[in-house]
Design a protein around this motif. Structure first.
Motif, PDB file in Angstrom:
ATOM      1  N   PHE A  74       0.851  -1.188   0.000  1.00 27.20           N
ATOM      2  CA  PHE A  74       0.000   0.000   0.000  1.00 27.20           C
ATOM      3  C   PHE A  74       0.884   1.234   0.000  1.00 27.20           C
ATOM      4  O   PHE A  74       2.077   1.156   0.291  1.00 27.20           O
ATOM      5  CB  PHE A  74      -0.956   0.010   1.206  1.00 27.20           C
ATOM      6  CG  PHE A  74      -0.272   0.061   2.540  1.00 27.20           C
ATOM      7  CD1 PHE A  74       0.002   1.276   3.157  1.00 27.20           C
ATOM      8  CD2 PHE A  74       0.098  -1.106   3.198  1.00 27.20           C
ATOM      9  CE1 PHE A  74       0.634   1.325   4.386  1.00 27.20           C
ATOM     10  CE2 PHE A  74       0.719  -1.069   4.425  1.00 27.20           C
ATOM     11  CZ  PHE A  74       0.984   0.147   5.029  1.00 27.20           C
ATOM     12  N   VAL A  75       0.288   2.360  -0.351  1.00 31.16           N
ATOM     13  CA  VAL A  75       0.988   3.639  -0.301  1.00 31.16           C
ATOM     14  C   VAL A  75       0.193   4.602   0.566  1.00 31.16           C
ATOM     15  O   VAL A  75      -1.021   4.455   0.718  1.00 31.16           O
ATOM     16  CB  VAL A  75       1.213   4.244  -1.715  1.00 31.16           C
ATOM     17  CG1 VAL A  75       2.115   3.344  -2.544  1.00 31.16           C
ATOM     18  CG2 VAL A  75      -0.085   4.521  -2.428  1.00 31.16           C
ATOM     19  N   VAL A  76       0.900   5.567   1.135  1.00 35.29           N
ATOM     20  CA  VAL A  76       0.269   6.580   1.977  1.00 35.29           C
ATOM     21  C   VAL A  76       0.456   7.938   1.298  1.00 35.29           C
ATOM     22  O   VAL A  76       1.567   8.290   0.889  1.00 35.29           O
ATOM     23  CB  VAL A  76       0.900   6.602   3.389  1.00 35.29           C
ATOM     24  CG1 VAL A  76       0.357   7.755   4.219  1.00 35.29           C
ATOM     25  CG2 VAL A  76       0.652   5.269   4.089  1.00 35.29           C
ATOM     26  N   TYR A 123       5.030   6.687  -6.827  1.00 31.49           N
ATOM     27  CA  TYR A 123       4.158   5.979  -5.882  1.00 31.49           C
ATOM     28  C   TYR A 123       2.833   6.720  -5.709  1.00 31.49           C
ATOM     29  O   TYR A 123       1.800   6.085  -5.484  1.00 31.49           O
ATOM     30  CB  TYR A 123       4.868   5.755  -4.553  1.00 31.49           C
ATOM     31  CG  TYR A 123       5.948   4.709  -4.686  1.00 31.49           C
ATOM     32  CD1 TYR A 123       5.619   3.377  -4.970  1.00 31.49           C
ATOM     33  CD2 TYR A 123       7.286   5.034  -4.583  1.00 31.49           C
ATOM     34  CE1 TYR A 123       6.599   2.420  -5.131  1.00 31.49           C
ATOM     35  CE2 TYR A 123       8.276   4.072  -4.742  1.00 31.49           C
ATOM     36  CZ  TYR A 123       7.926   2.771  -5.020  1.00 31.49           C
ATOM     37  OH  TYR A 123       8.888   1.819  -5.180  1.00 31.49           O
ATOM     38  N   GLY A 124       2.847   8.035  -5.841  1.00 35.38           N
ATOM     39  CA  GLY A 124       1.599   8.787  -5.813  1.00 35.38           C
ATOM     40  C   GLY A 124       0.702   8.408  -6.978  1.00 35.38           C
ATOM     41  O   GLY A 124      -0.506   8.238  -6.830  1.00 35.38           O
ATOM     42  N   MET A 125       1.309   8.259  -8.159  1.00 32.94           N
ATOM     43  CA  MET A 125       0.546   7.851  -9.335  1.00 32.94           C
ATOM     44  C   MET A 125      -0.123   6.495  -9.106  1.00 32.94           C
ATOM     45  O   MET A 125      -1.283   6.285  -9.471  1.00 32.94           O
ATOM     46  CB  MET A 125       1.478   7.769 -10.550  1.00 32.94           C
ATOM     47  CG  MET A 125       0.798   7.314 -11.826  1.00 32.94           C
ATOM     48  SD  MET A 125       1.983   6.884 -13.118  1.00 32.94           S
ATOM     49  CE  MET A 125       2.847   5.519 -12.376  1.00 32.94           C
ATOM     50  N   LEU A 126       0.589   5.573  -8.468  1.00 34.35           N
ATOM     51  CA  LEU A 126       0.006   4.259  -8.194  1.00 34.35           C
ATOM     52  C   LEU A 126      -1.216   4.359  -7.288  1.00 34.35           C
ATOM     53  O   LEU A 126      -2.151   3.564  -7.403  1.00 34.35           O
ATOM     54  CB  LEU A 126       1.039   3.332  -7.545  1.00 34.35           C
ATOM     55  CG  LEU A 126       2.224   2.903  -8.403  1.00 34.35           C
ATOM     56  CD1 LEU A 126       3.165   2.010  -7.587  1.00 34.35           C
ATOM     57  CD2 LEU A 126       1.774   2.182  -9.656  1.00 34.35           C
ATOM     58  N   GLY A 127      -1.194   5.344  -6.378  1.00 33.69           N
ATOM     59  CA  GLY A 127      -2.296   5.514  -5.438  1.00 33.69           C
ATOM     60  C   GLY A 127      -3.302   6.567  -5.835  1.00 33.69           C
ATOM     61  O   GLY A 127      -4.265   6.820  -5.109  1.00 33.69           O
ATOM     62  N   GLY A 128      -3.084   7.237  -6.974  1.00 33.27           N
ATOM     63  CA  GLY A 128      -4.035   8.248  -7.425  1.00 33.27           C
ATOM     64  C   GLY A 128      -3.905   9.583  -6.720  1.00 33.27           C
ATOM     65  O   GLY A 128      -4.873  10.338  -6.635  1.00 33.27           O
ATOM     66  N   VAL A 129      -2.716   9.888  -6.178  1.00 34.37           N
ATOM     67  CA  VAL A 129      -2.467  11.163  -5.507  1.00 34.37           C
ATOM     68  C   VAL A 129      -1.180  11.764  -6.091  1.00 34.37           C
ATOM     69  O   VAL A 129      -0.521  11.135  -6.912  1.00 34.37           O
ATOM     70  CB  VAL A 129      -2.347  10.986  -3.974  1.00 34.37           C
ATOM     71  CG1 VAL A 129      -3.660  10.476  -3.392  1.00 34.37           C
ATOM     72  CG2 VAL A 129      -1.194  10.055  -3.609  1.00 34.37           C
TER      73      VAL A 129
END
Length: 154
Positions: A74-76, A123-129
């Motif tokens: 997961f990413v934060v 990693y933001g791209m992976l989480g949509g942020v």
């Protein structure tokens, strides 16, 4: 508890991971004999003023995977904290500054900024942020409602 990923090129990082995990386990043992602690710590004190702490184990141990090539569990979202994170990294001037000593080991100031930005954006791209920090957990996650998972598949 957030620990470094258990593999890596820096021995202090992966050793910290092992020691941190073992410390979490040992801290939960009720019969573990510990050295006396100052009574200023919260807990019960005996007649000699030595504090005894109740056993405690963290509910969750997760691993920071930013510097190891592994797909995170997961990413934060760190979009609001990104500049503060970058500032704290660049505060380590002995490692991240434009200096002659160590220039072959450590990237220059502008380069480290570009690297940190690129990785956090990935990693933001992976989480949509905009910016995110990757983490891994050893356990399988349990989801009770698929519609509450915040990242869309399509």
């Amino acid at each position: 508890m957030i620990l470094p990923y258990w593999k890596g090129r820096h021995p202090d990082h992966y050793t910290c991971s092992v020691l941190g995990y073992e410390a979490c386990f040992l801290a939960g043992l009720a019969k573990l004999a510990l050295s006396p602690q100052p009574s200023a710590l919260k807990g019960k004190s005996d007649a000699d003023g030595v504090a005894s702490l109740a056993p405690h184990r963290p509910f969750k141990v997760v691993y920071a995977t930013l510097y190891y090539d592994v797909r995170p569990a997961f990413v934060v979202d760190i979009s609001e904290q990104f500049e503060q994170k970058l500032g704290s990294i660049l505060a380590y001037k002995s490692q991240f500054s434009d200096q002659k000593a160590g220039k072959d080991l450590f990237p220059a100031h502008d380069e480290i900024r570009a690297r940190v930005d690129a990785m956090a954006r990935y990693y933001g791209m992976l989480g949509g942020v905009t910016y995110a920090e990757p983490f891994l957990q050893k356990e399988v996650g349990l989801v009770e409602d698929l519609l509450t998972i915040p990242v869309k598949s399509i």
